[in-house]
Design a protein around this motif. Structure first.
Motif, mmCIF file in Angstrom:
data_model
loop_
_atom_site.group_PDB
_atom_site.id
_atom_site.type_symbol
_atom_site.label_atom_id
_atom_site.label_comp_id
_atom_site.label_asym_id
_atom_site.label_seq_id
_atom_site.Cartn_x
_atom_site.Cartn_y
_atom_site.Cartn_z
ATOM 1 N N PRO A 172 0.812 -2.109 -32.652
ATOM 2 C CA PRO A 172 0.542 -3.517 -32.339
ATOM 3 C C PRO A 172 -0.553 -4.094 -33.222
ATOM 4 N N ALA A 173 -0.301 -5.306 -33.722
ATOM 5 C CA ALA A 173 -1.234 -5.943 -34.652
ATOM 6 C C ALA A 173 -1.738 -7.280 -34.149
ATOM 7 N N PRO A 187 -5.894 -14.540 -39.005
ATOM 8 C CA PRO A 187 -5.470 -13.145 -39.172
ATOM 9 C C PRO A 187 -4.286 -12.828 -38.259
ATOM 10 N N GLY A 188 -3.339 -12.069 -38.784
ATOM 11 C CA GLY A 188 -2.149 -11.721 -38.019
ATOM 12 C C GLY A 188 -1.017 -12.712 -38.153
ATOM 13 N N SER A 189 -1.275 -13.845 -38.806
ATOM 14 C CA SER A 189 -0.242 -14.875 -38.911
ATOM 15 C C SER A 189 0.841 -14.471 -39.906
ATOM 16 N N VAL A 215 -6.497 -2.918 -39.276
ATOM 17 C CA VAL A 215 -6.586 -3.845 -40.408
ATOM 18 C C VAL A 215 -6.425 -5.296 -39.975
ATOM 19 N N THR A 216 -5.685 -5.558 -38.898
ATOM 20 C CA THR A 216 -5.562 -6.940 -38.433
ATOM 21 C C THR A 216 -6.657 -7.317 -37.446
ATOM 22 N N PRO A 275 -6.576 -11.535 -33.905
ATOM 23 C CA PRO A 275 -5.350 -11.879 -34.637
ATOM 24 C C PRO A 275 -4.348 -12.586 -33.733
ATOM 25 N N LEU A 276 -3.543 -13.437 -34.342
ATOM 26 C CA LEU A 276 -2.508 -14.168 -33.609
ATOM 27 C C LEU A 276 -1.315 -14.385 -34.522
ATOM 28 N N SER A 277 -0.136 -14.064 -34.031
ATOM 29 C CA SER A 277 1.094 -14.376 -34.752
ATOM 30 C C SER A 277 1.875 -15.402 -33.950
#
Length: 433
Positions: A149-150, A205-207, A392-393, A427-429
């Protein structure tokens, strides 16, 4: 797997339905328990896959015969295409995106998924894509391939009995910001969406950069009955004083019989926190609406701190919104941000052998220079490919990984890594694929 045939192909650009790709889509829909798609639905899916340059893998069992569906449809599906991921504000990397992974129940435990995934990650590394990403419907499958999970999102419900109950000081901040929120017809949302995505994607980050289908849904062209046009979509834009779009939201009214009546947010994006808050305030000001719901909220969302009564916001569910797999350690470590100055050595174990090795990380001025370093040293931390993917994320912090035994080393070195490994925001996608 001698009797199985693996085929890779792109979607035909012809106007007529590509029969092989159409059967691939039917098999994929069935694998996710979807409805049998009609030609219009298949056409939209093909349009999306053409736009993003998808390469499809279908696995066929030629030993099957009618009336078995597997005599015509693939017994397994797999999709891959190029994208982009942000690991730190202003720093993005090419990404290998994976979707549509299914294996029919009759053909499981035959190594089909392992072969499809292994060959796809091989191609990603050969193409120079330093990271792979996917969204998952089942969380226990992809760790074996080095994914972890990122990014996470949460579902929230916000009570808005007499509008959004903001603190007085927060309301004054909004009033002095010069921002305004306007209602927009969904068909006019494309340029607004695209402008906001550029700033959001660069800052978050994570987008994962938005895809063709996202634009179709935010404009209401897709997402309605059987995937067609949406007739009840409402759209809003937050504009700066000079008219620059800073955020947008789309929503649907839940219906008159619900108690409380709700506005269900279907998309909300803003790189500026004030713009996001302004959108929440505007949505909460609708007459006869008692609640707002949103399934893609940040896990570090500041909205509850803006409310006079923080209990007006309830969190219902937290879910992973993105999984990643590191394929190039130096490229990925150099693409994230750091704080302070220092150096450490990191060893990574990888059961698949893709990123097994050790590297020296020299941090200065918020950036890292990374080089291979196989010589053992006392300033070494060690981890595995899965944990590195989440580190890393910023999905997991070094202190959390160390406490779980997933990041190991001398306490002095771990303390240095914790100090250097800054994560300004979670992070958020906002892209599902």
């Amino acid at each position: 797997m001698e009797e199985l045939r693996f085929e890779r192909f792109t979607v035909d650009a012809a106007d007529d339905l590509d029969a092989r790709a159409a059967d691939w889509i039917r098999a994929c829909e069935q694998g996710f328990y979807g409805q049998d798609p009609d030609e219009a639905s298949i056409g939209r899916s093909l349009e999306s896959k053409r736009a993003r340059g998808s390469v499809l893998t279908g696995v066929y069992d030629d030993a099957q015969a009618p009336p078995s569906l597997t005599a015509v449809w693939p017994v397994a599906t797999f999709e891959e295409f190029a994208g982009e991921i942000t690991l730190a504000p202003g720093r993005s990397l090419p990404a290998h995106l994976i979707s549509g992974v299914t294996v029919r129940a009759t053909h499981r435990r035959r190594g089909i998924l392992r072969r499809m995934m292994t060959e796809s990650l091989d191609r990603a590394q050969q193409a120079g894509r330093p990271i792979a990403a996917l969204t998952v419907s089942e969380g226990s499958i992809y760790g074996r391939f080095g994914f972890s999970p990122a990014a996470f999102a949460q579902t929230v419900r916000v009570a808005v009995r007499d509008g959004l109950g903001l603190r007085a000081d927060v309301r004054r901040t909004l009033e002095s910001s010069g921002l305004r929120v306007v209602a927009v017809h969904p068909r006019d949302m494309e340029a607004i969406h695209d402008a906001v995505v550029v700033s959001f994607h660069s800052a978050t980050p994570g987008s994962i950069d938005r895809l063709y289908g996202d634009r179709q849904r935010v404009t209401g062209r897709w997402g309605g009955d059987e995937g067609g046009p949406v007739k009840d979509l409402r759209a809003y834009a937050c504009l700066a004083g000079d008219g620059t779009p800073l955020g947008f939201a789309t929503a649907k009214f839940s219906g008159w019989k619900d108690d409380p009546r709700r506005l269900e947010i279907t998309d909300l994006m803003a790189a500026d926190p004030k713009a996001e808050l302004a959108l929440w305030e505007h949505l909460g000001a609708h007459d006869l609406v008692g609640e707002l719901t949103w399934g893609g909220a940040r896990t570090d969302d500041a909205l509850s701190w803006a409310l006079a009564n923080p209990r007006d916001l309830r969190t219902e569910k937290r879910t992973d919104s993105l999984w990643v797999r590191v394929l190039d350690v130096p490229a990925v470590l150099e693409a994230r941000s750091y704080a302070g100055q220092g150096t450490f050595r990191i060893e990574v174990s990888d059961p698949q052998g893709r990123i097994e090795g050790a590297w020296r990380v020299d941090v200065a001025d918020g950036a890292a220079a990374v080089r291979a370093d196989e010589a053992p040293a006392p300033d070494t931390v060690s981890t595995d490919a899965e944990t590195l993917a989440s580190l890393v994320t910023g999905a997991i912090e070094p202190w959390q990984a160390a406490g779980l035994g997933r990041l190991r080393g001398d306490e002095t070195v771990l303390e240095l890594v914790r100090a250097l490994w800054t994560n300004e925001v979670r992070p958020l996608s906002a892209t599902f694929f």
